[in-house]
Design a protein around this motif. Structure first.
Motif, PDB file in Angstrom:
ATOM      1  N   HIS A 132     -45.020  -3.526  -5.422  1.00  0.00           N
ATOM      2  CA  HIS A 132     -44.185  -2.644  -4.581  1.00  0.00           C
ATOM      3  C   HIS A 132     -44.419  -1.165  -4.888  1.00  0.00           C
ATOM      4  O   HIS A 132     -44.740  -0.384  -3.993  1.00  0.00           O
ATOM      5  CB  HIS A 132     -42.699  -3.002  -4.723  1.00  0.00           C
ATOM      6  N   HIS A 133     -44.234  -0.797  -6.158  1.00  0.00           N
ATOM      7  CA  HIS A 133     -44.402   0.624  -6.505  1.00  0.00           C
ATOM      8  C   HIS A 133     -45.842   1.061  -6.217  1.00  0.00           C
ATOM      9  O   HIS A 133     -46.071   2.131  -5.636  1.00  0.00           O
ATOM     10  CB  HIS A 133     -44.031   0.834  -7.987  1.00  0.00           C
ATOM     11  N   ALA A 134     -46.800   0.234  -6.577  1.00  0.00           N
ATOM     12  CA  ALA A 134     -48.217   0.571  -6.334  1.00  0.00           C
ATOM     13  C   ALA A 134     -48.489   0.789  -4.850  1.00  0.00           C
ATOM     14  O   ALA A 134     -49.262   1.677  -4.466  1.00  0.00           O
ATOM     15  CB  ALA A 134     -49.118  -0.531  -6.892  1.00  0.00           C
ATOM     16  N   THR A 135     -47.841  -0.001  -3.997  1.00  0.00           N
ATOM     17  CA  THR A 135     -48.059   0.123  -2.550  1.00  0.00           C
ATOM     18  C   THR A 135     -47.462   1.413  -2.006  1.00  0.00           C
ATOM     19  O   THR A 135     -48.047   2.049  -1.129  1.00  0.00           O
ATOM     20  CB  THR A 135     -47.487  -1.113  -1.822  1.00  0.00           C
ATOM     21  N   TYR A 136     -46.292   1.803  -2.517  1.00  0.00           N
ATOM     22  CA  TYR A 136     -45.715   3.092  -2.080  1.00  0.00           C
ATOM     23  C   TYR A 136     -46.693   4.234  -2.407  1.00  0.00           C
ATOM     24  O   TYR A 136     -46.901   5.137  -1.589  1.00  0.00           O
ATOM     25  CB  TYR A 136     -44.375   3.358  -2.764  1.00  0.00           C
ATOM     26  N   ILE A 137     -47.275   4.201  -3.594  1.00  0.00           N
ATOM     27  CA  ILE A 137     -48.214   5.258  -4.009  1.00  0.00           C
ATOM     28  C   ILE A 137     -49.466   5.223  -3.116  1.00  0.00           C
ATOM     29  O   ILE A 137     -49.942   6.266  -2.657  1.00  0.00           O
ATOM     30  CB  ILE A 137     -48.624   5.058  -5.497  1.00  0.00           C
ATOM     31  N   ALA A 138     -49.972   4.019  -2.860  1.00  0.00           N
ATOM     32  CA  ALA A 138     -51.190   3.905  -2.033  1.00  0.00           C
ATOM     33  C   ALA A 138     -50.923   4.426  -0.620  1.00  0.00           C
ATOM     34  O   ALA A 138     -51.740   5.170  -0.049  1.00  0.00           O
ATOM     35  CB  ALA A 138     -51.656   2.449  -1.995  1.00  0.00           C
ATOM     36  N   LYS A 139     -49.780   4.066  -0.048  1.00  0.00           N
ATOM     37  CA  LYS A 139     -49.451   4.534   1.311  1.00  0.00           C
ATOM     38  C   LYS A 139     -49.212   6.036   1.327  1.00  0.00           C
ATOM     39  O   LYS A 139     -49.580   6.722   2.284  1.00  0.00           O
ATOM     40  CB  LYS A 139     -48.234   3.785   1.860  1.00  0.00           C
TER      41      LYS A 139
END
Ligand code: MN3
Length: 198
Positions: free
Chosen positions: A30-37
């Protein structure tokens, strides 16, 4: 480029209150996806040079959502501590003055966390007048938008607790209290006091 911050403890440090499985998904996915987006959205734009906090304060729409969720999660990881901690003296007396005692703060905070309808966050903040307050926010919203300084936060999105507690948010909030990082809250309180006009 924004990067995923490392957890300030090992992946199994918060168990059994918050399991390593939850941390693996919550931080690693989840956190990694927020950063990637977020990185996709700011690519080649002036916003790529801004700090995460500046973006949280000023961005709108999808960019705000990804930036705020990136900031909120980093703040959440630091709001947890596997060691038992207590509010330091300045914060302890502010809690006494505002809530009567720590138990009453916990009750009010837990009510906010449990009562937040749908996804969101519960916060202990210092408001712009220097008062301690409990806030709840929806989805990615962050109280810095209203001039508050966060001290602690509890993520009440289902992804924060579903693996460990299924639908039982109150059990997760109870477990969250065992991990609440009063050292972090005390440091944030001191910084907030320093910038509040006397
Ligand atoms: Mn989350």
């Amino acid at each position: 480029m924004f990067t995923l911050p490392e957890l300030p403890y090992s992946a199994d440090a918060l168990a059994p209150s918050i399991s390593a499985d939850t941390l693996a998904v919550h931080h690693g996915k989840h956190h990694a996806t927020y950063i990637a987006k977020l990185n996709d959205l700011v690519k080649g734009k002036p916003e790529a040079e801004m700090s995460l906090l500046e973006l949280v304060k000023t961005a709108e729409g999808g960019l705000f959502n990804q930036a705020a969720q990136s900031w909120n999660h980093e703040f959440y990881w630091h709001s947890l501590n596997p060691e038992s901690t207590k509010p330091e003296s300045a914060l302890a007396s502010a809690i006494e003055g505002r809530f009567g005692n720590q138990e009453k703060l916990q009750t009010e905070f837990s009510e906010a966390a449990i009562g937040q309808f749908g996804s969101g966050w519960a916060w202990l903040v210092v408001d712009s007048a220097g008062q301690l307050q409990i806030r709840k926010t929806s989805n990615a919203d962050n109280p810095v938008r209203n001039g508050d300084t966060p001290l602690l936060t509890c993520d009440v999105w289902e992804h924060a607790y579903y693996l460990d507690y299924k639908n039982q948010r109150p059990k997760y909030v109870e477990a969250w209290w065992k991990l609440a990082n009063w050292e972090f809250a005390s440091a944030n309180f001191d910084k907030a006091q320093a910038k509040t006009p006397a």
